[in-house]
Enzyme design. Structure first.
Site, PDB file in Angstrom:
ATOM      1  CD  GLU A   1     -21.884 -10.682  21.324  1.00  8.54           C
ATOM      2  OE1 GLU A   1     -22.996 -11.195  21.468  1.00  8.54           O
ATOM      3  OE2 GLU A   1     -21.716  -9.490  21.094  1.00  8.54           O
TER       4      GLU A   1
ATOM      5  CB  CYS B   1      -0.947   0.023   1.200  1.00  6.51           C
ATOM      6  SG  CYS B   1      -0.124   0.161   2.785  1.00  6.51           S
TER       7      CYS B   1
ATOM      8  CB  CYS C   1      -5.151 -10.948  13.316  1.00 13.40           C
ATOM      9  SG  CYS C   1      -6.580 -12.041  13.293  1.00 13.40           S
TER      10      CYS C   1
ATOM     11  CB  CYS D   1     -10.700 -12.631  13.761  1.00 18.10           C
ATOM     12  SG  CYS D   1     -11.547 -11.691  12.518  1.00 18.10           S
TER      13      CYS D   1
HETATM   14  S1  FES Z   1      -8.567 -10.101  10.892  1.00 15.03           S
HETATM   15 FE1  FES Z   1      -7.395 -11.887  11.114  1.00 15.03          FE
HETATM   16  S2  FES Z   1      -8.802 -13.451  10.721  1.00 15.03           S
HETATM   17 FE2  FES Z   1     -10.034 -11.641  10.694  1.00 15.03          FE
HETATM   18  S1  FES Z   2      -3.094  -1.697   3.951  1.00 20.44           S
HETATM   19 FE1  FES Z   2      -0.992  -1.731   3.804  1.00 20.44          FE
HETATM   20  S2  FES Z   2      -0.355  -1.940   5.824  1.00 20.44           S
HETATM   21 FE2  FES Z   2      -2.478  -1.647   5.996  1.00 20.44          FE
END
Ligand code: FES
Ligand code: FES
Ligand SMILES: Cc1cc2nc3c(=O)[nH]c(=O)nc-3n(C[C@H](O)[C@H](O)[C@H](O)COP(=O)(O)OP(=O)(O)OC[C@H]3O[C@@H](n4cnc5c(N)ncnc54)[C@H](O)[C@@H]3O)c2cc1C
Length: 1267
Positions: A1212, A72, A147, A149
């Site tokens: 939750e 990006c 992440c 999740c």
């Molecule tokens: S952001 Fe990692 S699995 Fe959803």
């Molecule tokens: S979209 Fe490139 S680091 Fe987040």
């Protein structure tokens, strides 16, 4: 050639000069090359989902290097001659998966799967650099991948399974053949990485050069001296300073060989300006054992917490220094450390053609860099008697810039400082680099406790931190800087007390580990089996399709909202004429263009929601409120045009941004006030022995779904096809129809899957669907409305902040008899927040029986977006309030909270706060077993001993509970199961939305069980409004089990339908049976609607119970903390899929850690604009914020009579357990206050309890800084 040439996954790409200079590699891959496996979210190098690997050789070397970078921020025109690998290139369904893809799927390291390609590609780059990696190295290298999740444990386990030293079952090192050997597609030989040529390209918007020598660079700079020039290397700085520019000329420095020098002699080490931070670390480490260079050890250690691994791979040392040069307030760690070491920079002047060396300070303040280039950095040899130390104190463990950073260079023999030391500080103010008065004071002093104290005071006197709304308070930054000086001087003094020496060391974090125990009930297989997520492999290969991955339609337009930049005003006019003049802009729509009702909320059978205007028609209520929509042929043009729309306002008011301000202005929604009385509180107050009072505060939390919100509306034959990332398809269908005044059958809605939802996609996507459908209808063209991260944070509702004042009465034993609470809930600009205050009240008891309650919930209006559900909107505040009360009671009784909480746990048969009789309550069982397994009593003694031995580090353990009432609200969910008669394969479509919670997997498990077929032959298809109409929202943890039950019902119908055929052909295999059924004219498709009447209590079908044991350690001088160990035990009945449910538990817990410790939302008090609108300032947890030792146990042998297949919901409940992280930290700080001041007070609860709040709560002053 008039363009550039490079390879992606071995295929040559030729790119003409038609793109803008600012086009990123990510935009090219996703929008032009059709490689959507590489994801995009923050566009600021802060989340890692866009990772790709690049292979190239520096101009001074023949050695190819492969490493990962964030696509990006990588400029498209910089990749000329590079070889790029994307997720599609390393493995796929058709070609076979790569071992990293296989491993992350097998270890259940994917949930929504949006972060997964980035995780895989980061690992792929890492293994190229180090095939024989260690577990610690793996952990150190996932600092830039977020992440939301999973809670990271499963991802780290998957990646650590490639490490030789990891204690992970099924570990296996990577086969070298699995690492692409970078063969050149032209020659078939190993790629030289040197196809890159010098470039001179006239692009749309600017000129792009790539010189290959300093001479060429000099000429280009001279030729363009009157233009605004941007030198570019990694371009990572655009992740921080996005508004620099525009530039007429870009000069890519990758080809300039003179910038790559590396020279070592006895006196210095010279690093070329283009040395990446990763190489700087490597080179410093290579020299750290040589005389005079031992300080390289500290510098390289500190560099490892600068930015993140991919920024360090792509970004160079000069780039960092130049950020500091152009933005003096930037707390550059690199500048700080170099200046403190007395380094120099070498600068080349394109005007004179000469190089000169300069001190760091002269470079910063005296040299005019407009016609100059940094060519090298020279690090000196330091005398043996120099003590060098540096620090960086941050809001989370990694990938965060410093509150304050500091470096110290102290020449000292014995206790005598030889000459003038160097004390360099960052994060204080743009002007401050050296603490000169402190340096003067310390010069030639003999260190003693008195000198230390005076140095400390001198430093405090000279620090004048700037004040702004985004930074930590000046007081904290001052305390930090002086605390760091204390730490250093303390390390130089012989201390009598080992206790005091605990101030010297930083918190130590070893490699983390996890343990999971669970039972699989084989009678129902594959239901109850711990199967990894069904879509794991396609997610890991980037093949899983999200809305924004859908290819562009013909004539498609891109839409961008025009947002209010005030928080409370009347709109006088909106003028889009300038925007409409921009080439490529096609339309602007505002409130007056709405055909139907200007309202994107809906009133259905389930919710009666307060109307919300799609585009503000007259009044603006919050900064970020949409006022209109610009349509253009590209996203970039639409974004630029939206900024050109002029809005004039009158009656601009100072925004109301807190419940206290709202109360002062009498802005309560009085009709929405909630009161709840349980038992006879007035009577109960007469009977209690003691009482405590307190306040609990909690801020907001942004959902931080990795897939930002998106809706695509496509006009079709007789309707509009809508593709939405929503948890609530019905609401989107309603809003789209309502806005254009059409019936619901005019809207065909499809929800492929979500890249995370967490409640944030329950109500808000209706706004996007309405806007994109209106725009598509009016323009008669497809319209894509993809909202960027900053706008998502500004526009959409978040977790409800609140302030609760409580009073609790209890017996001498700690039995809590009565609680009075007044909650002020921040509802945002409408009364929409009332439902979260309501839920909070209903969840406030958690695992504890309090017979008498008197609760008042006030719904307060503020100038913010209406609050919206955020994972466990009721249990999170409820848990914080009741757990805080219990801890306060314990404090008053001088008992440990674990024992007070234990007394108050629910017993079977008691009535809870909502009046449910808890006949099947397991909380005591869960608690007792967990307390034993986690050896709480023994560890409490260890903590006590540790705290006695350490003055500046304190530990604490606490336990927390959750009682989560599962309410199968709403009508229910339907599913259609279809068997294809010719081959027996099975497809399912149903009304639930897959957002990472494993819904598709559980549905497939249920169908496989009923039909008695392998789950591999079942495919669960995206949710569609036509086949799954009238679907209840997927939220509140119920969708997976409800969808599974619906699919089981449909499969059962088919099974019964096929029974006569089975009877006739008992030996037929599945395929034959299906063929014969079709031949017998059976309809092999069946639908079943799972009405929500599962039995049990009509309001709460059952309760999920969990408990947690949380141990933390806090550095008292800085406020930093770490979670040493967490044990969780959860009663999920007979879990439908223990592996997935453990993933939900871990992910929920870590989202809670973010809510309670790191995720701070800040506003501009004058404009009401959210300032924490990106990854630079908003900090969800990363891999090193998780517990070092993390054990999850599912309670065995506890079938749930009221749940689907004896199970319980799990999405939750666990999040509230993370209150323990805050409360343990607070206990640790209270232990410090007791030590230091003899205080016995209860530190107020204020979430997120950031390092700043933690450190400030101790109230340190110089009187306690003993030696
Ligand atoms: S952001 Fe990692 S699995 Fe959803
Ligand atoms: S979209 Fe490139 S680091 Fe987040
Ligand atoms: C998410 C993130 C987190 C970060 N965290 C930290 C942190 O905690 N601490 C910290 O200190 N830094 C941090 N950084 C900054 C990071 O170290 C720099 O972004 C990186 O080093 C810049 O290198 P680059 O090659 O990408 O520079 P570019 O972005 O290419 O360039 C940056 C600037 O330097 C100029 N420039 C580049 N090379 C030269 C040269 N040879 N001569 C003259 N001008 C030149 C450019 O014109 C531009 O003005 C972070 C960055 C990001 C994106």
């Amino acid at each position: 050639m008039s363009g550039i040439r490079f390879h992606v996954n071995g295929k040559e790409h030729r790119v003409p000069q038609s793109f803008a200079a600012t086009t990123s590699l990510n935009e090219y891959l996703r929008e032009s090359a059709g490689l959507n496996g590489t994801k995009v979210m923050c566009k600021e190098a802060g989340c890692g989902c866009c990772a790709v690997t690049v292979t190239l050789a520096a101009p001074d070397s023949d050695k190819l290097k492969t490493f990962s970078v964030q696509s990006c921020v990588t400029p498209l025109y910089a990749v000329d001659g590079w070889q790029i690998s994307t997720i599609e290139g390393i493995g796929s369904q058709r070609k076979g998966y790569h071992p990293i893809q296989e491993r992350i799927a097998k270890f259940n390291g994917t949930q929504c799967g949006y972060c997964t390609p980035g995780m895989v590609m980061n690992m792929y780059g890492l293994l190229h650099q180090k095939p024989n990696i260690t577990a610690q190295e793996v952990e150190d290298n996932f600092d830039g991948n977020i992440c939301r999740c999973t809670g990271y444990r499963s991802i780290l386990d998957a990646m650590k399974s490639f490490a030789g030293d990891a204690n992970i079952p099924d570990s296996k090192a990577i086969d070298i053949e699995d690492l692409n050997m970078n063969l050149c597609p032209k020659t078939g030989e190993a790629c030289t990485g040197k196809c890159g040529q010098s470039l001179d390209l006239q692009l749309n918007d600017a000129r792009w050069y790539r010189p290959t020598s300093l001479d060429q660079l000099s000429k280009v700079m001279k030729d363009n001296k009157n233009k605004k020039i941007r030198l570019v290397f990694g371009n990572t700085s655009t992740g921080i300073y996005k508004d620099d520019g525009p530039y007429g000329v870009y000069i890519d420095l990758h080809g300039v060989k003179e910038l790559y020098s590396y020279e070592v002699n006895e006196k210095s080490v010279r690093l070329g300006a283009a040395t990446t931070l990763t190489h700087v670390i490597e080179r410093l480490k290579a020299n750290q054992k040589k005389p005079g260079f031992k300080y390289f050890h500290d510098v390289s250690k500190h560099l490892k917490v600068v930015a993140n691994v991919m920024v360090r791979n792509g970004g160079c040392i000069a780039g960092n220094l130049m950020i500091k040069y152009w933005h003096k307030e930037f707390p550059s760690d690199v500048f700080l450390m170099l200046e403190c070491a007395g380094a120099q920079v070498e600068i080349f002047s394109s005007t004179s053609g000469k190089k000169e060396t300069s001190s760091m300070m002269d470079f910063l303040n005296k040299v005019d860099m407009t016609d100059r280039v940094l060519t090298a950095v020279i690090l000196p040899c330091l005398a043996d008697h120099v003590v060098y130390r540096s620090f960086k104190i941050t809001p989370r463990w990694q990938n965060a810039h410093a509150y304050v950073n500091a470096a110290f260079n102290i020449p000292i023999e014995g206790l005598v400082i030889k000459g003038r030391p160097s004390v360099v500080l960052g994060g204080i103010s743009a002007d401050m680099v050296h603490a000169t008065k402190t340096e003067d004071f310390l010069a030639n002093k003999t260190l003693s406790p008195a000198v230390l104290k005076e140095a400390y005071t001198t430093l405090r006197d000279e620090l004048i931190p700037t004040q702004n709304s985004l930074e930590a308070t000046p007081k904290y930054r001052k305390d930090l800087a002086s605390g760091l000086l204390y730490k250093v001087l303390l390390s130089l003094l012989p201390s009598k007390s080992s206790q005091v020496r605990s101030g010297v060391e930083d918190l130590h974090r070893p490699t983390s580990s996890g343990l999971q125990t669970y039972q699989e009930m084989i009678y129902d297989f594959p239901i109850h089996k711990g199967l990894p997520k069904k879509e794991g492999p396609v997610q890991a290969a980037g093949e899983a399709m999200f809305v924004n991955d859908m290819p562009k339609f013909q004539n498609e337009l891109y839409a961008v909202f025009v947002l209010a930049d005030v928080a409370s005003a009347t709109i006088e006019s909106i003028d889009a004429s300038e925007a409409l003049k921009l080439a490529g802009v096609t339309h602007f729509f505002s409130a007056k263009d709405i055909i139907g009702e200007n309202n994107y909320m809906f009133a259905g059978s389930l919710f009666q929601l307060t109307p919300h205007e799609l585009f503000a028609s007259k009044e603006v209520f919050f900064n970020g409120q949409p006022l209109g929509l610009v349509l253009a042929e590209t996203q970039a043009v639409a974004t630029t045009a939206a900024k050109l729309v002029k809005v004039t306002y009158s009656k601009i008011c100072t925004p109301v941004l807190s419940v206290e301000q709202s109360l002062a202005k009498d802005m309560e929604f009085k009709d929405a006030r909630i009161t709840k009385v349980v038992g006879t509180p007035d009577e109960a107050w007469k009977t209690v022995d003691q009482q405590v009072e307190g306040t609990v505060k909690m801020g907001s939390q942004y959902h931080f779904y990795m897939e930002t919100q998106v809706s695509l509306a496509v006009p079709s034959e007789d309707s509009i096809d809508v593709y939405s990332s929503t948890q609530n398809s019905d609401s989107c269908q309603d809003a789209a129809a309502q806005i254009i005044g059409k019936p619901l059958n005019f809207i065909n809605i499809t929800v492929p899957r979500l890249g995370g939802g967490f409640g944030g996609k329950v109500f808000e996507p209706a706004m996007l669907t309405a806007a994109s459908s209106l725009a598509a209808y009016l323009s008669d063209q497809p319209v894509r409305l993809n909202v960027d991260l900053a706008s998502c944070i500004r526009i959409f509702g978040k977790r409800q902040p609140f302030v609760a004042k409580y009073k609790a009465g209890f017996t001498q034993e700690g039995d809590v008899k009565v609680v009075d609470v007044e909650i002020l809930g921040d509802s945002g600009y409408t009364d929409h927040g009332a439902m979260y205050t309501h839920e909070c009240i209903h969840f406030m008891d958690m695992g504890y029986f309090v017979p008498n309650w008197n609760i008042v919930g006030k719904v307060m209006q503020t100038n913010k977006k209406s609050m919206t559900p955020t994972r466990a909107p009721g249990t999170v505040p409820g848990a914080l309030i009741i757990e805080s009360i219990m801890e306060n009671v314990a404090k008053a009784l001088n008992k440990h909270p674990v024992f007070v909480k234990e007394i108050n746990l629910y017993q079977k048969g008691q009535k809870d706060i909502m009046g449910h009789t808890l006949n099947n309550c397991t909380i005591r069982d869960v608690w007792r077993r967990l307390k034993d397994i986690a050896e709480v009593e023994g560890r409490l003694r260890q903590v006590e001993a540790f705290n006695q031995e350490n003055k500046w580090k304190k530990r604490a353990i606490t336990m927390t509970t959750c009682k989560y009432h599962m309410n199968h609200y709403g009508p229910g969910l339907g599913a259609t199961v279809t068997i294809y008669g010719r081959d027996g394969s099975v497809a399912v479509t149903q009304g639930g939305v897959e957002m990472g919670q494993g819904l598709y997997t559980k549905v497939a498990q249920g169908v496989a069980h009923v039909l008695g077929v392998p789950w591999e032959i079942i495919k669960v298809k995206p949710m569609q409004g036509i086949s799954s109409p009238n679907s209840m929202v997927s939220g509140g943890s119920i969708a997976s089990e409800s969808a599974m039950q619906a699919a089981i019902g449909a499969a059962q119908i088919l099974k019964e339908r096929m029974a006569p055929i089975r009877e006739k052909f008992p030996d037929a295999d599945w395929k034959e049976l299906c063929q014969k059924s079709e031949a017998n004219k059976l309809d092999l498709s069946a639908r079943f609607f799972n009405r929500h009447e599962l039995g049990g209590d009509p309001v709460a079908n059952y309760h999920t119970y969990c408990a947690g044991v949380i141990e933390t350690e806090v550095d008292i001088l800085t406020g930093e903390s770490q979670i040493r160990r967490v044990d969780i035990m959860a009663d999920y009945g007979e879990s439908l899929n223990p592996v997935i449910d453990i993933g939900q538990t871990e992910g929920g817990f870590i989202m809670g850690v973010g809510c309670f410790l790191t995720e701070d939302t800040k506003f501009d008090k004058d404009t009401g604009r959210i300032l924490t609108d990106g990854t630079w300032n908003y900090k969800p947890p990363t891999t090193k914020d998780i517990p070092i030792d993390w054990r999850i146990h599912l309670l065995p042998d506890t079938p749930n009579p009221f749940g689907v297949r004896s199970s319980k919901a799990c999405g939750e409940p666990s999040i509230g357990l993370a209150t323990g992280a805050l409360l343990a930290n607070k206990q640790a700080l209270e232990a410090a206050r007791k030590d230091l001041f003899g205080a016995k007070d209860f530190i107020p609860v204020d979430a997120p309890f950031t390092p700043e709040k933690a450190q400030q709560s101790v109230g340190l002053d110089e009187s306690v800084l003993a030696v």
